[in-house]
Design a protein around this motif. Structure first.
Motif, short mmCIF file in Angstrom:
data_model
loop_
_atom_site.label_atom_id
_atom_site.label_comp_id
_atom_site.label_asym_id
_atom_site.label_seq_id
_atom_site.Cartn_x
_atom_site.Cartn_y
_atom_site.Cartn_z
N MET B 1 39.84 20.01 -47.74
CA MET B 1 39.28 20.97 -48.02
C MET B 1 39.65 21.57 -49.49
O MET B 1 40.91 21.83 -49.32
N ASN B 2 39.00 21.81 -50.41
CA ASN B 2 39.55 22.53 -51.45
C ASN B 2 38.90 23.88 -51.80
O ASN B 2 38.05 24.28 -51.07
N ILE B 3 39.41 24.51 -52.82
CA ILE B 3 38.63 25.92 -52.98
C ILE B 3 37.22 26.00 -53.14
O ILE B 3 36.67 26.95 -52.75
N PHE B 4 36.58 24.99 -53.80
CA PHE B 4 35.16 25.00 -54.22
C PHE B 4 34.21 24.67 -52.74
O PHE B 4 33.24 25.15 -52.83
N ASP B 5 34.95 24.32 -51.67
CA ASP B 5 34.22 23.83 -50.51
C ASP B 5 34.03 25.26 -49.79
O ASP B 5 32.90 25.29 -49.29
N PHE B 6 34.75 26.38 -50.22
CA PHE B 6 34.28 27.62 -49.49
C PHE B 6 32.85 28.15 -49.88
O PHE B 6 32.41 29.05 -49.35
N PHE B 7 32.40 27.81 -51.13
CA PHE B 7 31.19 28.12 -51.66
C PHE B 7 30.16 27.23 -51.21
O PHE B 7 28.95 27.71 -51.25
N ARG B 8 30.48 26.27 -50.63
CA ARG B 8 29.29 25.37 -50.08
C ARG B 8 28.91 25.77 -48.60
O ARG B 8 29.45 26.04 -47.97
N ALA B 9 27.54 25.50 -48.36
CA ALA B 9 26.95 25.91 -47.07
C ALA B 9 27.59 24.57 -46.25
O ALA B 9 27.46 23.49 -46.73
N ASN B 10 28.39 24.88 -45.36
CA ASN B 10 28.72 23.84 -44.25
C ASN B 10 28.56 23.89 -43.05
O ASN B 10 29.54 24.21 -42.11
N LYS B 11 27.31 23.98 -42.75
CA LYS B 11 26.99 24.07 -41.40
C LYS B 11 26.30 23.01 -40.59
O LYS B 11 25.59 23.10 -39.51
N LYS B 12 26.55 21.64 -41.10
CA LYS B 12 25.96 20.61 -40.52
C LYS B 12 26.82 20.20 -39.39
O LYS B 12 28.00 20.43 -39.18
N VAL B 13 25.89 19.47 -38.37
CA VAL B 13 26.69 19.00 -37.17
C VAL B 13 27.77 17.77 -37.70
O VAL B 13 27.47 17.07 -38.44
N SER B 14 28.69 17.76 -37.12
CA SER B 14 29.99 16.91 -37.39
C SER B 14 29.41 15.52 -37.16
O SER B 14 28.67 15.33 -36.09
N THR B 15 29.78 14.70 -37.82
CA THR B 15 29.40 13.10 -37.89
C THR B 15 29.89 12.64 -36.43
O THR B 15 29.28 11.79 -35.76
N ALA B 16 31.10 13.12 -36.22
CA ALA B 16 31.71 12.54 -35.10
C ALA B 16 31.02 12.96 -33.78
O ALA B 16 30.90 12.14 -32.74
N SER B 17 30.59 14.03 -33.75
CA SER B 17 29.70 14.52 -32.42
C SER B 17 28.32 13.87 -32.28
O SER B 17 27.95 13.20 -31.34
N VAL B 18 28.02 13.34 -33.48
CA VAL B 18 26.66 12.62 -33.51
C VAL B 18 27.06 11.03 -32.88
O VAL B 18 26.35 10.65 -32.07
N ALA B 19 28.22 10.55 -33.44
CA ALA B 19 28.73 8.93 -32.88
C ALA B 19 29.04 9.26 -31.24
O ALA B 19 28.63 8.31 -30.53
N LYS B 20 29.67 10.50 -31.06
CA LYS B 20 29.97 10.60 -29.52
C LYS B 20 28.48 10.45 -28.58
O LYS B 20 28.35 9.65 -27.68
N GLU B 21 27.52 11.17 -29.09
CA GLU B 21 26.40 11.25 -28.35
C GLU B 21 25.55 9.98 -28.33
O GLU B 21 24.98 9.62 -27.27
N ARG B 22 25.76 9.32 -29.56
CA ARG B 22 24.97 7.84 -29.55
C ARG B 22 25.65 6.97 -28.58
O ARG B 22 24.97 6.13 -27.79
N LEU B 23 26.88 6.88 -28.87
CA LEU B 23 27.64 6.22 -27.94
C LEU B 23 27.45 6.22 -26.35
O LEU B 23 27.43 5.49 -25.55
N GLN B 24 27.62 7.68 -26.12
CA GLN B 24 27.14 7.75 -24.55
C GLN B 24 25.85 7.15 -24.23
O GLN B 24 26.06 6.83 -22.93
N ILE B 25 24.95 7.43 -24.76
CA ILE B 25 23.54 6.88 -24.57
C ILE B 25 23.72 5.28 -24.58
O ILE B 25 23.52 4.93 -23.44
N ILE B 26 24.16 4.66 -25.53
CA ILE B 26 24.23 3.26 -25.42
C ILE B 26 25.19 2.45 -24.31
O ILE B 26 24.63 1.87 -23.55
N VAL B 27 26.17 3.14 -24.35
CA VAL B 27 27.09 2.50 -23.23
C VAL B 27 26.53 2.72 -21.92
O VAL B 27 26.60 1.84 -21.17
#
Lengths: 270, 84
Positions: B1-27
């Motif tokens: 993270m750098n100083i410019f990131d503070f100004f960006r909207a950063n409210k997306k769901v983390s990609t890791a949690s998407v990965a986890k959810e997809r894996l739990q279903i397929i597995v």
């Protein structure tokens, strides 16, 4: 009692050979007479990672076919007294190994070695099946990434149903999860699956977490198992994994992101 | 993270949690399939052949499912007969 250990994963490129070399070397370092066997017929690479590629005269398939005996084919490590390598064949077809042939060689190895580490090829074909079939314990190497985790789950299913222990109704193969190429910074940012996530999905006991490290490439460039670089994070993490394999309780390291300094946080890109 | 990131909207769901959810279903799905016996596809194929002797059906008009309920298993057979 000698133990047969398989290093497997299903998916390719996750670090099976690096792990086989490191774990085998670690066991020898701790005084156990160990042989690492390359099952990747046609695509042998363990010899390169171990740094003995120019000393391969006879290989696994030669022994199976009776063209050489084990003493001729075993390559003694130049660094460690207790360590040997059995190379895979490079030229023959991949069906050169048979269940009977592999069994004969493994049983003979069990007479002289405490640990037989089987480096499995990728996939779920004959080579991978034979590498795990006779195993007592399995190390499932997994990257924190969707395709690797899925393939590991598939592999765990095969270990539980298609091994000799499963077919004979014996005690099942003891399974260990080894998470490799782990990047704590990316995990803390939510860009990479964390240890707990992978443990929860696969439901296997964790043997160790190997951080993504420059030391791994440096070591393979030189043909030195990364565990011998005991100054490196990856080398130390493999060392801990070997201790856990031998029954010690060692706390997991390298799981948290390094704290960045003020200036790094301000200007430091990622 | 750098100083410019503070100004960006950063409210997306983390990609890791998407990965986890997809894996739990397929597995979970693939583990379910794994517990079905190997003979099921062959059984389905032979059933289709037998039924075909009498009725003209396509292979996808027969569905075979095995369900485990505690100590007993239920083999469910669903055949769609063509309109007359």
């Amino acid at each position: 009692m000698a133990k047969i250990l398989v290093v497997t994963s299903g998916k390719g490129g996750v670090g099976k050979t690096t792990t086989s070399a490191a774990i085998g070397t670690g066991l020898a370092l701790r005084g156990h007479k160990t042989v690492i066997v390359d099952f990747d017929v046609g695509l042998r690479n363990l010899d390169l990672i171990m740094g003995c590629e120019r000393r391969v005269v006879y290989d696994f398939v030669n022994v199976v076919n009776g063209e050489a005996n084990l003493q001729q084919a075993l390559i003694k490590d130049k660094r460690l007294e207790n360590l040997y390598v059995l190379a895979a064949s490079q030229t023959r077809d991949k069906d050169a190994l048979t269940k009977e042939g592999v069994e004969k060689v493994l049983m003979e190895l069990k007479e002289t070695f405490e640990y037989v580490v089987c480096d499995s090829p990728a996939g779920i074909e004959t080579g991978a099946h034979l590498a795990m079939y006779f195993a007592d314990e399995a190390i499932v190497v997994t990257n924190p990434e969707v395709s690797s985790v899925r393939d590991s789950d598939r592999m765990l299913g095969l270990l539980a149903s298609k091994s000799r222990r499963a077919e004979l109704g014996e005690e099942p193969i003891k399974e260990h999860l080894l998470l490799t190429r782990y990047n704590p910074e990316r995990v803390s940012k939510g860009e990479m699956l964390g240890v707990e996530d992978v443990k929860e999905i696969l439901a296997v006991t964790l043997l160790g977490v190997i951080p993504e490290s420059q030391a791994v490439l440096k070591a393979s460039n030189q043909g030195v198992p990364v565990i011998l670089d005991d100054q490196s994070d990856a080398g130390q993490a493999y060392g801990d994994a070997v201790d856990r394999l031998l029954g010690k309780t060692v706390e997991h390291r390298f799981l948290d992101a390094q704290k960045k300094g003020f200036f790094e946080r301000l200007f430091g890109g990622n | 993270m750098n100083i410019f990131d503070f100004f960006r909207a950063n409210k997306k769901v983390s990609t890791a949690s998407v990965a986890k959810e997809r894996l739990q279903i397929i597995v979970a799905h693939e583990r379910g399939q794994r517990s079905t016996p190997d003979y099921l596809p062959a059984l389905q194929k032979e059933l289709v052949e037998v039924i075909r002797k009498y009725v003209n059906i396509e292979s996808d008009q027969v569905q075979v499912a095995l369900e485990n309920q505690g100590s007993c298993s239920i083999l469910e057979l669903n055949i769609t007969l063509p309109d007359r």
